[in-house]
Design a protein around this motif. Structure first.
Motif, PDB file in Angstrom:
ATOM      1  N   LYS A  59       0.922  -1.348   0.029  1.00 49.67           N
ATOM      2  CA  LYS A  59       0.147   0.045   0.022  1.00 49.67           C
ATOM      3  C   LYS A  59       0.860   1.143  -0.144  1.00 49.67           C
ATOM      4  CE  LYS A  59      -4.121  -1.889   2.393  1.00 49.67           C
ATOM      5  NZ  LYS A  59      -4.784  -1.848   3.744  1.00 49.67           N
ATOM      6  N   ALA A  68      -0.885   4.441  -1.962  1.00 52.84           N
ATOM      7  CA  ALA A  68      -2.490   4.696  -1.890  1.00 52.84           C
ATOM      8  C   ALA A  68      -2.674   5.775  -1.115  1.00 52.84           C
ATOM      9  CB  ALA A  68      -2.819   3.115  -1.274  1.00 52.84           C
ATOM     10  N   ASP A  69      -2.430   5.910   0.194  1.00 50.97           N
ATOM     11  CA  ASP A  69      -2.861   7.017   1.027  1.00 50.97           C
ATOM     12  C   ASP A  69      -2.780   8.250   0.322  1.00 50.97           C
ATOM     13  OD1 ASP A  69      -3.592   5.068   2.981  1.00 50.97           O
ATOM     14  OD2 ASP A  69      -1.876   5.285   4.186  1.00 50.97           O
ATOM     15  N   ILE A 126      -5.167   8.992  -2.742  1.00 47.62           N
ATOM     16  CA  ILE A 126      -6.563   8.948  -2.464  1.00 47.62           C
ATOM     17  C   ILE A 126      -6.738  10.215  -1.730  1.00 47.62           C
ATOM     18  CG2 ILE A 126      -8.491   8.086  -0.953  1.00 47.62           C
ATOM     19  CD1 ILE A 126      -7.268   5.325  -0.915  1.00 47.62           C
ATOM     20  N   LYS A 154     -13.641   7.738  -1.698  1.00 48.22           N
ATOM     21  CA  LYS A 154     -12.666   7.356  -0.659  1.00 48.22           C
ATOM     22  C   LYS A 154     -12.732   5.863  -0.188  1.00 48.22           C
ATOM     23  CE  LYS A 154      -9.717   8.807   3.194  1.00 48.22           C
ATOM     24  NZ  LYS A 154      -9.708   9.693   4.532  1.00 48.22           N
ATOM     25  N   GLU A 214     -10.483   2.544  -0.970  1.00 44.64           N
ATOM     26  CA  GLU A 214      -9.896   1.913  -0.016  1.00 44.64           C
ATOM     27  C   GLU A 214     -10.239   0.371   0.015  1.00 44.64           C
ATOM     28  OE1 GLU A 214     -11.222   3.900   3.535  1.00 44.64           O
ATOM     29  OE2 GLU A 214      -9.375   5.390   3.492  1.00 44.64           O
ATOM     30  N   ASP A 215     -11.519   0.211  -0.299  1.00 45.97           N
ATOM     31  CA  ASP A 215     -11.894  -1.240  -0.688  1.00 45.97           C
ATOM     32  C   ASP A 215     -11.102  -1.767  -1.682  1.00 45.97           C
ATOM     33  OD1 ASP A 215     -13.950  -3.278  -0.235  1.00 45.97           O
ATOM     34  OD2 ASP A 215     -14.751  -2.905  -2.107  1.00 45.97           O
ATOM     35  N   LEU A 270      -8.532  -0.955  -3.061  1.00 47.88           N
ATOM     36  CA  LEU A 270      -7.005  -1.195  -2.687  1.00 47.88           C
ATOM     37  C   LEU A 270      -6.845  -2.454  -1.686  1.00 47.88           C
ATOM     38  CD1 LEU A 270      -3.948  -0.103  -2.183  1.00 47.88           C
ATOM     39  CD2 LEU A 270      -4.860   0.944  -0.041  1.00 47.88           C
ATOM     40  N   LYS A 271      -7.631  -2.887  -1.020  1.00 42.98           N
ATOM     41  CA  LYS A 271      -7.597  -3.805  -0.046  1.00 42.98           C
ATOM     42  C   LYS A 271      -7.658  -5.155  -0.918  1.00 42.98           C
ATOM     43  CE  LYS A 271     -10.083  -6.201   3.825  1.00 42.98           C
ATOM     44  NZ  LYS A 271     -11.230  -6.316   4.339  1.00 42.98           N
TER      45      LYS A 271
END
Length: 274
Positions: A33, A39-40, A43, A95, A99-100, A102-103
């Motif tokens: 991530k 990722a953070d 996003i 967002k 995040e979903d 990305l998971k």
């Protein structure tokens, strides 16, 4: 001949079991991530960019209706507030979706299962020199069938392991089913080698080339998943950019509505002061 490749095989087995352990740890997922997907930052930057275009709640609440002839801008202000709230809701949803997404993309279950399979057969290869002394007549046939089946299974795992299209794909993403699959390969190879006692099988030196190929494919497995991870990073960023593009179009319209209201307010203020 086999002893020449034992060091390479030992290193392969060590690395693959390391990947199996990492694959089921939060540490590996966090590395993907932060270090690869970024990722953070991606996003948060997208969300900030979208929200920076539209007026915030304090600015919206400070807007006062302007009387123009027999009408006012009250309805336009109310509509602006509704549009801004809708965009804020869409940004929050972006967002959550990102995040979903990305998971899902950072959970490489297929890679973990594939590494487990490579680990199992690489450890088995370490015992083959000893087996050669026990069953020298059937050894070549065993290595031949074992190598062919392992090569086919590894390639199929690389193709189907990270797909979620059917139960067939889920097989190659399961650690327990990987162990079962490997056990079947051992049994089938053993049966084929026993049959060679009664049925003549011309293997020649082909088993040697397959043995070396099996070790090489174990190393190629890492390269394949490097491309898998790279592809997931690209698609992850494209998915966010697509959602961002859609929201930015709405943000531009709302920004224009706000600018129009500000223009009307400024003009009205000039006439009032005069």
């Amino acid at each position: 001949m086999m002893s020449d490749f034992l060091a390479v095989d030992q290193l392969l087995s060590t690395l693959t079991i390391g990947f199996v352990i990492l694959g089921y740890s939060e540490f590996f997922t966090n590395i993907l991530k932060t270090k690869f997907f970024h990722a953070d930052d991606k996003i948060n930057n997208v969300c900030k960019e979208c929200l920076s275009i539209i007026p915030d709640k304090t600015t919206r609440d400070a807007l006062n209706p302007i009387k123009i002839g027999e009408g006012t801008t009250a309805s336009q202000i109310e509509q602006l507030k509704i549009n801004c709230e809708r965009i804020e809701k869409n940004v929050n949803q972006l967002k959550v979706d990102a995040e979903d997404n990305l998971k899902k993309k950072s959970e490489l279950t297929g890679l973990t299962a594939s590494c487990l399979f490579v680990f199992l057969y690489s450890v088995t290869l370490l015992f083959l020199p000893g087996v050669q002394n026990v069953i020298p007549c059937q050894f070549n046939v065993f290595v031949f069938s074992f190598s062919v089946l392992c090569i086919l299974y590894t390639i199929m795992g690389e193709i189907f392991g990270e797909m979620n299209v059917s139960r067939f794909s889920l097989w190659f993403a399961s650690l327990s089913k990987t162990v079962i699959g490997f056990s079947f390969i051992i049994c089938i190879s053993g049966i084929v080698s026993l049959l060679s006692v009664w049925i003549k099988m011309e293997i020649g030196d082909l088993w040697k080339y397959l043995y070396v190929s099996l070790i090489i494919i174990g190393w190629i497995n890492f390269i394949v998943y490097a491309f898998v991870i790279r592809h997931r990073i690209i698609t992850f960023k494209k998915d966010i950019d697509t959602q961002k593009k859609s929201i930015l179009g709405d943000c531009g319209k709302v920004k224009k509505e706000y600018n129009d209201l500000e223009t009307v307010a400024n003009v009205a203020d000039k006439f009032t002061t005069k």
